[in-house]
Design a protein around this motif. Sequence first.
Motif, PDB file in Angstrom:
ATOM      1  N   ASP A  54       9.540  75.288  52.215  1.00  0.00           N
ATOM      2  CA  ASP A  54      10.918  75.566  52.650  1.00  0.00           C
ATOM      3  C   ASP A  54      11.930  75.341  51.535  1.00  0.00           C
ATOM      4  O   ASP A  54      13.019  75.914  51.556  1.00  0.00           O
ATOM      5  CB  ASP A  54      11.282  74.698  53.853  1.00  0.00           C
ATOM      6  N   SER A  55      11.584  74.480  50.569  1.00  0.00           N
ATOM      7  CA  SER A  55      12.533  74.185  49.501  1.00  0.00           C
ATOM      8  C   SER A  55      12.387  75.149  48.323  1.00  0.00           C
ATOM      9  O   SER A  55      13.161  75.069  47.382  1.00  0.00           O
ATOM     10  CB  SER A  55      12.385  72.738  49.030  1.00  0.00           C
ATOM     11  N   ILE A  80      10.370  63.431  50.573  1.00  0.00           N
ATOM     12  CA  ILE A  80       9.780  64.194  51.678  1.00  0.00           C
ATOM     13  C   ILE A  80       9.064  63.244  52.634  1.00  0.00           C
ATOM     14  O   ILE A  80       9.221  63.351  53.861  1.00  0.00           O
ATOM     15  CB  ILE A  80       8.814  65.273  51.140  1.00  0.00           C
ATOM     16  N   LEU A  81       8.281  62.318  52.102  1.00  0.00           N
ATOM     17  CA  LEU A  81       7.563  61.374  52.955  1.00  0.00           C
ATOM     18  C   LEU A  81       8.517  60.611  53.866  1.00  0.00           C
ATOM     19  O   LEU A  81       8.239  60.435  55.055  1.00  0.00           O
ATOM     20  CB  LEU A  81       6.755  60.386  52.097  1.00  0.00           C
ATOM     21  N   CYS A  82       9.631  60.172  53.332  1.00  0.00           N
ATOM     22  CA  CYS A  82      10.601  59.418  54.130  1.00  0.00           C
ATOM     23  C   CYS A  82      11.142  60.240  55.293  1.00  0.00           C
ATOM     24  O   CYS A  82      11.538  59.687  56.312  1.00  0.00           O
ATOM     25  CB  CYS A  82      11.735  58.912  53.246  1.00  0.00           C
ATOM     26  N   HIS A  83      11.131  61.570  55.144  1.00  0.00           N
ATOM     27  CA  HIS A  83      11.600  62.443  56.217  1.00  0.00           C
ATOM     28  C   HIS A  83      10.514  62.797  57.229  1.00  0.00           C
ATOM     29  O   HIS A  83      10.826  63.061  58.388  1.00  0.00           O
ATOM     30  CB  HIS A  83      12.180  63.742  55.648  1.00  0.00           C
ATOM     31  N   MET A  97       7.847  75.741  43.034  1.00  0.00           N
ATOM     32  CA  MET A  97       8.531  74.475  42.854  1.00  0.00           C
ATOM     33  C   MET A  97       7.540  73.395  42.429  1.00  0.00           C
ATOM     34  O   MET A  97       6.464  73.285  42.994  1.00  0.00           O
ATOM     35  CB  MET A  97       9.188  74.071  44.172  1.00  0.00           C
ATOM     36  N   LEU A  98       7.931  72.622  41.467  1.00  0.00           N
ATOM     37  CA  LEU A  98       7.113  71.511  41.020  1.00  0.00           C
ATOM     38  C   LEU A  98       7.343  70.326  41.952  1.00  0.00           C
ATOM     39  O   LEU A  98       8.484  69.928  42.201  1.00  0.00           O
ATOM     40  CB  LEU A  98       7.496  71.135  39.587  1.00  0.00           C
ATOM     41  N   LEU A  99       6.267  69.777  42.487  1.00  0.00           N
ATOM     42  CA  LEU A  99       6.375  68.628  43.375  1.00  0.00           C
ATOM     43  C   LEU A  99       6.221  67.363  42.538  1.00  0.00           C
ATOM     44  O   LEU A  99       5.124  66.994  42.139  1.00  0.00           O
ATOM     45  CB  LEU A  99       5.302  68.683  44.468  1.00  0.00           C
ATOM     46  N   THR A 100       7.339  66.721  42.239  1.00  0.00           N
ATOM     47  CA  THR A 100       7.315  65.474  41.486  1.00  0.00           C
ATOM     48  C   THR A 100       7.034  64.317  42.439  1.00  0.00           C
ATOM     49  O   THR A 100       7.148  64.446  43.662  1.00  0.00           O
ATOM     50  CB  THR A 100       8.661  65.221  40.785  1.00  0.00           C
ATOM     51  N   HIS A 101       6.699  63.188  41.879  1.00  0.00           N
ATOM     52  CA  HIS A 101       6.446  62.008  42.697  1.00  0.00           C
ATOM     53  C   HIS A 101       7.718  61.568  43.426  1.00  0.00           C
ATOM     54  O   HIS A 101       7.666  61.129  44.569  1.00  0.00           O
ATOM     55  CB  HIS A 101       5.878  60.885  41.826  1.00  0.00           C
ATOM     56  N   GLU A 102       8.861  61.721  42.763  1.00  0.00           N
ATOM     57  CA  GLU A 102      10.138  61.349  43.379  1.00  0.00           C
ATOM     58  C   GLU A 102      10.452  62.268  44.563  1.00  0.00           C
ATOM     59  O   GLU A 102      10.902  61.816  45.615  1.00  0.00           O
ATOM     60  CB  GLU A 102      11.275  61.414  42.352  1.00  0.00           C
ATOM     61  N   LYS A 103      10.231  63.560  44.376  1.00  0.00           N
ATOM     62  CA  LYS A 103      10.454  64.530  45.453  1.00  0.00           C
ATOM     63  C   LYS A 103       9.503  64.249  46.618  1.00  0.00           C
ATOM     64  O   LYS A 103       9.902  64.289  47.782  1.00  0.00           O
ATOM     65  CB  LYS A 103      10.255  65.952  44.917  1.00  0.00           C
ATOM     66  N   LEU A 104       8.253  63.926  46.305  1.00  0.00           N
ATOM     67  CA  LEU A 104       7.291  63.614  47.358  1.00  0.00           C
ATOM     68  C   LEU A 104       7.735  62.390  48.157  1.00  0.00           C
ATOM     69  O   LEU A 104       7.648  62.387  49.381  1.00  0.00           O
ATOM     70  CB  LEU A 104       5.897  63.391  46.775  1.00  0.00           C
ATOM     71  N   LEU A 105       8.242  61.374  47.505  1.00  0.00           N
ATOM     72  CA  LEU A 105       8.700  60.189  48.216  1.00  0.00           C
ATOM     73  C   LEU A 105       9.851  60.530  49.164  1.00  0.00           C
ATOM     74  O   LEU A 105       9.887  60.063  50.300  1.00  0.00           O
ATOM     75  CB  LEU A 105       9.114  59.081  47.245  1.00  0.00           C
TER      76      LEU A 105
END
Length: 116
Positions: free
Chosen positions: A114-115, A11-14, A1-9
């Motif tokens: 996990d994703s 995840i961080l919020c969680h 899975m590619l971890l984009t900056h949007e996806k990272l944000l």
Amino acid sequence: MLLTHEKLLRILCHVWSEKSSTKYSPENPARGQCGVTALVVNDLFGGEILKTPLPEGWHFYNRIHGQVYDFTASQFKEEIKYEDILSSRDEAFADTNEQQYHYLKHSIISRVRDSD
């Protein structure tokens, strides 16, 4: 899975919690997370750690491939006037500790795995 900056944000919020910063609150999850987040983002994406002085002290964030990313800007009500001062991992680590750093890094990596 590619971890984009949007996806990272997302995840961080969680995963931001009192385990990643003693200043954490559910009402303001990004509060106090700048140093530890800048370190983990630097681990995951490379680039540089930058800082800007604020009334509360130094605020840390990242520059990756020439683009500035501040994943913790939401903690502030007022607009940040970025000075983009080159910082270091040592300076960002002064804003956190080993336990908080390892918790955040491992929590993000677990979420990404996990994703997949």
